[in-house]
Design an enzyme around this catalytic site. Sequence first.
Site, short mmCIF file in Angstrom:
data_model
loop_
_atom_site.label_atom_id
_atom_site.label_comp_id
_atom_site.label_asym_id
_atom_site.label_seq_id
_atom_site.Cartn_x
_atom_site.Cartn_y
_atom_site.Cartn_z
N SER A 142 0.87 -1.19 0.00
CA SER A 142 0.00 0.00 0.00
C SER A 142 0.90 1.23 0.00
CB SER A 142 -0.86 -0.02 1.27
OG SER A 142 -1.50 1.22 1.47
N TYR A 155 -1.50 -1.01 10.60
CA TYR A 155 -1.65 -1.30 9.16
C TYR A 155 -0.38 -0.88 8.41
CZ TYR A 155 -3.75 -1.19 4.47
OH TYR A 155 -4.03 -1.41 3.13
P1 NAP Z 1 -11.81 -5.94 0.78
O1 NAP Z 1 -12.80 -5.51 -0.24
O2 NAP Z 1 -12.19 -5.90 2.21
O3 NAP Z 1 -11.28 -7.40 0.40
C1 NAP Z 1 -10.41 -8.07 1.28
C2 NAP Z 1 -10.30 -9.51 0.85
O4 NAP Z 1 -9.39 -10.18 1.76
C3 NAP Z 1 -11.62 -10.26 0.94
O5 NAP Z 1 -11.69 -11.21 -0.08
C4 NAP Z 1 -11.52 -10.95 2.30
O6 NAP Z 1 -12.33 -12.11 2.41
C5 NAP Z 1 -10.06 -11.32 2.32
N1 NAP Z 1 -9.58 -11.58 3.68
C6 NAP Z 1 -9.60 -10.76 4.76
N2 NAP Z 1 -9.09 -11.39 5.84
C7 NAP Z 1 -8.73 -12.63 5.42
C8 NAP Z 1 -8.15 -13.76 6.06
N3 NAP Z 1 -7.81 -13.75 7.36
N4 NAP Z 1 -7.94 -14.86 5.33
C9 NAP Z 1 -8.29 -14.91 4.02
N5 NAP Z 1 -8.82 -13.88 3.35
C10 NAP Z 1 -9.05 -12.76 4.06
O7 NAP Z 1 -10.47 -5.06 0.67
P2 NAP Z 1 -9.72 -4.34 -0.56
O8 NAP Z 1 -9.84 -2.88 -0.33
O9 NAP Z 1 -10.08 -4.96 -1.84
O10 NAP Z 1 -8.21 -4.72 -0.17
C11 NAP Z 1 -7.51 -5.80 -0.78
C12 NAP Z 1 -6.03 -5.64 -0.48
O11 NAP Z 1 -5.59 -4.38 -1.01
C13 NAP Z 1 -5.69 -5.62 1.01
O12 NAP Z 1 -4.45 -6.29 1.20
C14 NAP Z 1 -5.54 -4.14 1.31
O13 NAP Z 1 -4.70 -3.89 2.40
C15 NAP Z 1 -4.92 -3.66 0.02
N6 NAP Z 1 -5.07 -2.22 -0.24
C16 NAP Z 1 -6.29 -1.66 -0.31
C17 NAP Z 1 -6.39 -0.29 -0.55
C18 NAP Z 1 -7.72 0.41 -0.64
O14 NAP Z 1 -7.73 1.65 -0.66
N7 NAP Z 1 -8.84 -0.30 -0.70
C19 NAP Z 1 -5.24 0.47 -0.72
C20 NAP Z 1 -4.00 -0.16 -0.63
C21 NAP Z 1 -3.92 -1.51 -0.39
P3 NAP Z 1 -13.82 -12.02 3.06
O15 NAP Z 1 -14.58 -11.07 2.17
O16 NAP Z 1 -14.32 -13.38 3.06
O17 NAP Z 1 -13.59 -11.44 4.44
#
Ligand code: NAP
Length: 255
Positions: A142, A155
């Site tokens: 990130s 985080y």
């Molecule tokens: P999201 O919509 O909440 O999706 C998160 C995914 O991770 C879901 O499929 C969730 O499964 C899964 N997950 C969470 N905890 C888990 C565990 N213990 N074991 C297995 N799977 C797990 O989030 P997102 O925003 O798409 O984020 C995805 C990635 O991008 C993350 O690593 C996040 O830190 C990174 N990121 C996001 C942003 C942003 O602005 N959104 C920016 C930078 C980086 P369930 O739905 O079943 O819980």
Amino acid sequence: MRGLIGKRVLVSGGSSGIGLAAARRFLEEGCRVFVSGLDPTEVERAVNELRPHGDVAGGAFDVSRESDVAALMAAAVRELGAVDVLANNAGIAWREPFLEITPEHFDKMLAVNLRGMFLVGQAVGRHLVARGAAGVIVNMSSTNGIAGEEDYAHYNASKGGVLLLGKTMAVELGRHGIRVNTLCPGYIRTPLNASIAGAMTDGDFETDYIKDRIPLGRAGLAEDVAAAYAFLASDDASFVHGAELVIDGGQLAVM
Ligand code: NAP
């Protein structure tokens, strides 16, 4: 993108947000995909949503648990035959001031975001080396792994760890023909951020955040990050290794 047709792709955290968009993009590029998530209902919903786009299967496994990761790897290999590409994407986030973070909350964040990334990356790395196969691993960090946004100490620490985990994986796995790179998205509109914004009570969180911090003047979309996953996994990135790709609308350029 070149070289993606027929590739077998594992997308951890593929049931929601960025991972779901990445799974769809890989299917559209002609890959076969296995998505994993934590909640079985969410995974089933995602697989049903993705099915019209190509050959996809999925399962629910906790990436922070060693036994779950072994089962995840076995299921992905059973469904796909083998894994060529890992989108190491699963993660969690919530806001909490540094002075209020409990050791339990710190451990939870690190367990999913850093330990989980290590366990899944190592499982796929071992699988590729055992096959003598070239492959690609793309880890999810990130902009918070590069700069210290307030109220995210746990985080930020987890995502900073992912950056150096990825660089070291690149140093050790390059000799096996395995490319490893890291994504650093900024503010991306996903269910994760919607839940964080929903917990804020002061003003319109997203509008203010974009105005103050993002030169391109919009939130990132999951599809913006999915395109970066596809690029790094493709042969168009065949000499990109040990790098991080920032996808943030210019946020890190702001002083
Ligand atoms: P999201 O919509 O909440 O999706 C998160 C995914 O991770 C879901 O499929 C969730 O499964 C899964 N997950 C969470 N905890 C888990 C565990 N213990 N074991 C297995 N799977 C797990 O989030 P997102 O925003 O798409 O984020 C995805 C990635 O991008 C993350 O690593 C996040 O830190 C990174 N990121 C996001 C942003 C942003 O602005 N959104 C920016 C930078 C980086 P369930 O739905 O079943 O819980």
